[in-house]
Design an enzyme around this catalytic site. Structure first.
Site, mmCIF file in Angstrom:
data_model
loop_
_atom_site.group_PDB
_atom_site.id
_atom_site.type_symbol
_atom_site.label_atom_id
_atom_site.label_comp_id
_atom_site.label_asym_id
_atom_site.label_seq_id
_atom_site.Cartn_x
_atom_site.Cartn_y
_atom_site.Cartn_z
ATOM 1 N N ARG A 58 0.796 -1.223 0.000
ATOM 2 C CA ARG A 58 0.000 0.000 0.000
ATOM 3 C C ARG A 58 0.837 1.286 0.000
ATOM 4 N NH1 ARG A 58 -2.783 -3.984 1.668
ATOM 5 N NH2 ARG A 58 -0.782 -4.494 2.595
ATOM 6 N N THR A 59 1.786 1.377 0.918
ATOM 7 C CA THR A 59 2.445 2.677 1.112
ATOM 8 C C THR A 59 3.241 3.064 -0.130
ATOM 9 O OG1 THR A 59 2.574 2.097 3.431
ATOM 10 C CG2 THR A 59 3.812 4.027 2.744
ATOM 11 N N LYS A 87 25.285 -3.737 -0.532
ATOM 12 C CA LYS A 87 26.758 -3.714 -0.550
ATOM 13 C C LYS A 87 27.303 -2.964 0.661
ATOM 14 C CE LYS A 87 26.293 -2.710 -5.375
ATOM 15 N NZ LYS A 87 26.611 -1.641 -6.325
ATOM 16 N N ARG A 108 11.104 3.769 3.738
ATOM 17 C CA ARG A 108 10.711 2.779 4.759
ATOM 18 C C ARG A 108 11.938 1.944 5.076
ATOM 19 N NH1 ARG A 108 5.565 -1.136 4.573
ATOM 20 N NH2 ARG A 108 4.651 0.851 5.217
ATOM 21 N N HIS A 136 4.668 5.854 11.640
ATOM 22 C CA HIS A 136 4.169 5.749 10.252
ATOM 23 C C HIS A 136 3.175 6.905 10.073
ATOM 24 C CE1 HIS A 136 3.083 4.187 6.445
ATOM 25 N NE2 HIS A 136 2.772 2.935 6.755
#
Ligand code: CP
Length: 309
Positions: A58-59, A87, A108, A136
């Site tokens: 969703r986000t 890396k 995120r 959030h």
């Protein structure tokens, strides 16, 4: 309201009641402006970078949809494995790099504080799309927009938050916004997954009425709204603890039959087993409408941080 132009969006506590009013109005205007159209042109030429070091449906997709509906472009990193983080590149170096390409970035990451770390290093606005079990904030804003649309008001609210209140970044952000409207809160969870003490004491310090209980039916019957959350298996270091608490709170057709009143049911999603699919047709089940509202809220936030609203 202080303008959001050029600002980062990192935490639910950064907004005032007036800010929420303006964000809701802006989202609502975009919802109306978009009716009958594929897209607008407000952010033509602007680029959004989405950096997702943790899974999302969703986000990420709603931010990308929001940017494209506003006429802007998107560059996307959908997983840590597909980026130079694999890396060993730091969040700060990634943020400095992406600042050379994009006008705004959404991040995120599984670590609390990582979005702030990115914001400190970046030269463009950074939007926190979830930092571990931390915050959030854009989810909380779309939750508030949904509550406003479903009820027509944010006044005199009693809300039951159910499930993994310890690890749930959505509830950690949402309580900040609900506290601005003096909502009464029921925190329903297994003892192991209670709302962190620093959050409950911070809310009580603001005069918010809180009841902590393990009884979902009692809380639901006293509430206008149930905010269900998933038990977050990925945050457990000891999986036997997850096995002990999973499946404890489930809304199904039988629960709805025993409920004494009509309630609004929200869930940030994804769900596992905490809301049975048969509940989706219940008139108060607003979680897929909530998903759609995420696009309009994120259109508002992108336009505002880029100084276009
Ligand atoms: N609500 C939410 O954050 O969903 P995703 O994890 O799919 O982005």
């Amino acid at each position: 309201m202080a303008s959001l132009k050029g600002k980062d969006i990192l935490h639910g506590n950064q907004f005032s009641k007036k800010d929420i009013d303006v964000i809701i109005k802006t989202a609502s205007n975009f919802e109306k402006e978009l009716k009958g159209k594929d897209s607008l042109t407000l952010l033509r030429g602007k680029i959004l970078a989405t950096l997702f070091f943790e899974p999302s449906t969703r986000t990420r997709l709603s931010f990308e949809t929001a940017m494209q509906r506003l006429g802007g472009g998107v560059v996307s990193m959908a997983s840590a494995e597909s980026s130079s983080a694999a890396k060993g590149e730091t969040v700060a170096d990634t943020a400095k790099t992406v600042s050379q390409y994009a006008d705004v970035m959404v991040i995120r990451h599984p670590r609390i504080g990582s979005a702030k770390e990115a914001a400190d290093a970046a030269s463009i606005p950074v939007i926190n799309a979830g930092d571990g079990a931390g915050q959030h904030p854009t989810q909380a804003l779309l939750d508030i927009y949904t509550i406003y649309k479903e009820r027509g008001s944010l006044k005199n609210l009693t809300v039951s938050m159910v499930g993994d209140l310890k690890n749930g970044r959505t509830v950690h952000a949402l309580v900040e916004l609900l506290s601005l409207f003096e909502a009464r809160l029921y925190f329903v969870s297994p003892d192991l997954l209670r709302m962190p003490e620093e959050i409950t004491s911070h809310l009580k310090g603001k005069g918010i009425e809180i009841v902590e209980t393990e009884d979902m039916m009692e809380a639901a019957n006293a509430s206008d709204l149930i905010y269900m959350t998933r038990i977050q298996k990925e945050r457990f270091t000891d999986l036997s603890e997850y096995e002990r608490v999973k499946g404890q709170y489930i809304i199904n057709e039988d629960f709805l039959k025993r409920l004494k009143k009509k309630v609004i049911i929200l869930h940030p999603l994804p769900r596992v087993d905490e809301i049975a699919p048969g509940v989706d047709s219940y008139p108060g089940a607003a979680y897929f409408r909530q998903v759609r509202n995420g696009v309009f809220i994120r259109m508002a936030l992108l336009a505002m941080v880029l100084g276009k609203r």
